[in-house]
Design an enzyme around this catalytic site. Structure first.
Site, PDB file in Angstrom:
ATOM      1  N   GLY A 226      17.486  48.282  47.530  1.00  0.00           N
ATOM      2  CA  GLY A 226      18.861  48.294  48.014  1.00  0.00           C
ATOM      3  C   GLY A 226      19.294  49.661  48.491  1.00  0.00           C
ATOM      4  N   HIS A 227      19.960  49.706  49.641  1.00  0.00           N
ATOM      5  CA  HIS A 227      20.575  50.923  50.140  1.00  0.00           C
ATOM      6  C   HIS A 227      22.079  50.695  50.216  1.00  0.00           C
ATOM      7  CE1 HIS A 227      16.901  52.749  52.476  1.00  0.00           C
ATOM      8  NE2 HIS A 227      16.789  52.815  51.170  1.00  0.00           N
TER       9      HIS A 227
ATOM     10  N   LYS B 263      19.040  57.407  48.832  1.00  0.00           N
ATOM     11  CA  LYS B 263      18.403  57.456  50.149  1.00  0.00           C
ATOM     12  C   LYS B 263      19.256  56.794  51.207  1.00  0.00           C
ATOM     13  CE  LYS B 263      14.744  55.315  48.802  1.00  0.00           C
ATOM     14  NZ  LYS B 263      15.167  55.169  47.389  1.00  0.00           N
TER      15      LYS B 263
ATOM     16  N   GLN C 229      12.380  52.481  47.508  1.00  0.00           N
ATOM     17  CA  GLN C 229      12.044  52.863  46.130  1.00  0.00           C
ATOM     18  C   GLN C 229      11.819  54.386  46.039  1.00  0.00           C
ATOM     19  OE1 GLN C 229       9.857  50.184  47.397  1.00  0.00           O
ATOM     20  NE2 GLN C 229      11.056  48.529  46.550  1.00  0.00           N
TER      21      GLN C 229
ATOM     22  N   ASP D 214      16.595  54.508  43.833  1.00  0.00           N
ATOM     23  CA  ASP D 214      18.056  54.595  43.661  1.00  0.00           C
ATOM     24  C   ASP D 214      18.555  56.036  43.697  1.00  0.00           C
ATOM     25  OD1 ASP D 214      18.291  51.722  43.162  1.00  0.00           O
ATOM     26  OD2 ASP D 214      17.422  52.142  41.203  1.00  0.00           O
TER      27      ASP D 214
END
Length: 431
Positions: A41-42, A17, A224, A14
């Site tokens: 998640g992005h 990225k 991650q 988080d």
């Protein structure tokens, strides 16, 4: 010769990225995701719109960019179809996407088992997203996993599916879970093969072709962060793969000599989702203020993230492991308005000063942060685009991070949009 850039998370995930990968993906000819699954998640924001990605590479928004889901990933084909439909609903339908035929699939029983394993652990939860990533990697290494390319050969897939269900249904029943019907699963995956089949190829061959072409810009993105690495993270509170740049060659199917430029993404503070030690964690009003200002809630889970000061012990550790050449310092604007800011330079463990994370969480949990305190800055920096225009106190903070970690800051993010980015490194300016 091609230009290569690896973007990795250097903390507990988080870190931002998605934004920084998207920034460079706009300039890239190819974006390769090399590990992880749809538990990561992005969030990407541009033109006033916010997009959330889970397993699909960040270059998906650029019609000219080739996007690769590499063999080191574990891929849930149902999730990919849903993610592509969501993008289509948001107006994103012109893209080039290819999926490795050697990538292991996340099957429906994997999420069932993921949740069951967490329940069995009782008070010793890992904090998994229950997306089935760990069980899928386990089956991969137990050699009973199903791979994306298997779906393209119905008879072979039928054989592999029957063998997998013979084992997994017994496991499900032992845990009091409902077994899966072979025919229902087979028929559904033949439907998924019809939808995704044209995208499933030998991606290693395609990546290596691009690597050898003059002037091609290739971006490798991980999921991650390094402190969630199965080998080097806060085990067992980790993910099931290795987010390090060191895993790019295996996860993408290329030779190690291609990897020479690694950008470590780090928040200007630290966050963590889930269980596990977190030495600089805050439990005060400052933590609340940072969480709300930085919208620190998980993209996939929606869980509030734990908040802490910047941890230079972790930064030095991950830069050493991943060969980080420069930092991308994210959410820098979130710190504006604080009276003072802190950086953890070392830990105190059982009365001794240590400068690297211990291997066991029992020791890690006993680590107490040793801080330096610096003046904060009041100015709103979200509109600044040049490093020299930052407030002096902000520049002191950046220089102190460089000094303590011995890695230069190459990028500073001052907001969620693509345009709210300050590029300092000449190498990165030319990517």
């Amino acid at each position: 010769m091609s230009q290569r850039l690896v973007v990795i998370g250097s903390q507990w995930g988080d870190e931002g990225k998605g934004k920084i990968t998207d920034y460079f993906a706009c300039r890239a000819d190819m974006v390769v995701r090399y590990q992880g699954g749809n538990n990561a998640g992005h969030s990407v924001m541009f033109n006033g719109k916010k997009y959330s990605l889970q397993s699909i590479p960040s270059g998906i928004f650029n019609p000219a960019t080739i996007n690769i889901m590499g063999n080191g990933m574990v891929i849930n084909p149902e999730s990919v179809v849903l993610e592509l439909q969501k993008l289509k609903d948001q107006g994103i339908s012109d893209y080039k996407l290819y999926i490795s035929d050697r990538a292991t699939m996340v099957m429906p029983w994997h999420s069932d088992l993921d949740g069951a394993y967490e329940c069995i652990k009782g008070g010793k939860l890992i904090g998994t997203t229950k997306k089935g990533i760990g069980p899928a990697y386990s089956d991969k290494y137990n050699r009973i996993g199903l791979r994306m390319g298997d779906m393209l050969e119905p008879e072979y897939f039928a054989e592999r599916l029957a063998a997998a269900l013979e084992v997994k249904n017994k496991e499900l029943e032992m845990l009091g879970l409902k077994p899966y019907d072979y025919k229902i699963v087979f028929d559904r995956y033949m439907e998924l093969a019809d939808i995704l089949g044209s995208m499933i190829i030998d991606t290693s061959a395609l990546i290596n072709k691009e690597l050898r072409e003059e002037g091609k810009k290739i971006l490798f993105e991980g999921a991650q962060g390094m402190m969630l690495c199965i080998d080097h993270g806060t085990y067992p509170y980790v993910t099931s793969s290795t987010p390090s740049a060191a895993s790019v060659p295996v996860g993408a199917g290329i030779a190690p000599h291609w990897i020479d430029n690694v950008l470590g993404v780090a928040k200007a503070y630290c966050t963590r989702v889930g269980e596990g030690p977190f030495p600089t964690e805050l439990h005060d009003e400052i933590a609340h203020e940072i969480r709300e200002r930085g919208h620190e809630y998980g993209t996939v889970t929606g869980r509030p993230r734990r908040i802490g000061w910047f941890d230079a012990v972790i930064a030095r550790y991950t830069s050493r492991l991943a060969g980080i050449n420069s930092w991308s310092l994210m959410l820098f604007d979130v710190l504006s308005g604080l009276e003072t800011v802190k950086i953890c330079t070392h830990y105190e463990l059982d009365g001794k000063v240590v400068d690297t994370p211990p291997s066991t969480i029992s020791k890690f949990a006993r680590c107490k942060p040793v801080y330096i305190e610096l003046p904060g800055w009041k100015e709103d920096i979200s509109g600044i685009r040049n490093y020299d225009d930052l407030p002096e106190a902000a520049k002191v903070y950046v220089k102190k991070i460089e000094e303590i970690t011995q890695v230069p800051v190459g990028v500073i993010s001052v907001g969620p949009d693509r345009t709210q980015t300050i590029i300092i490194s000449d190498t990165l300016k030319n990517f």
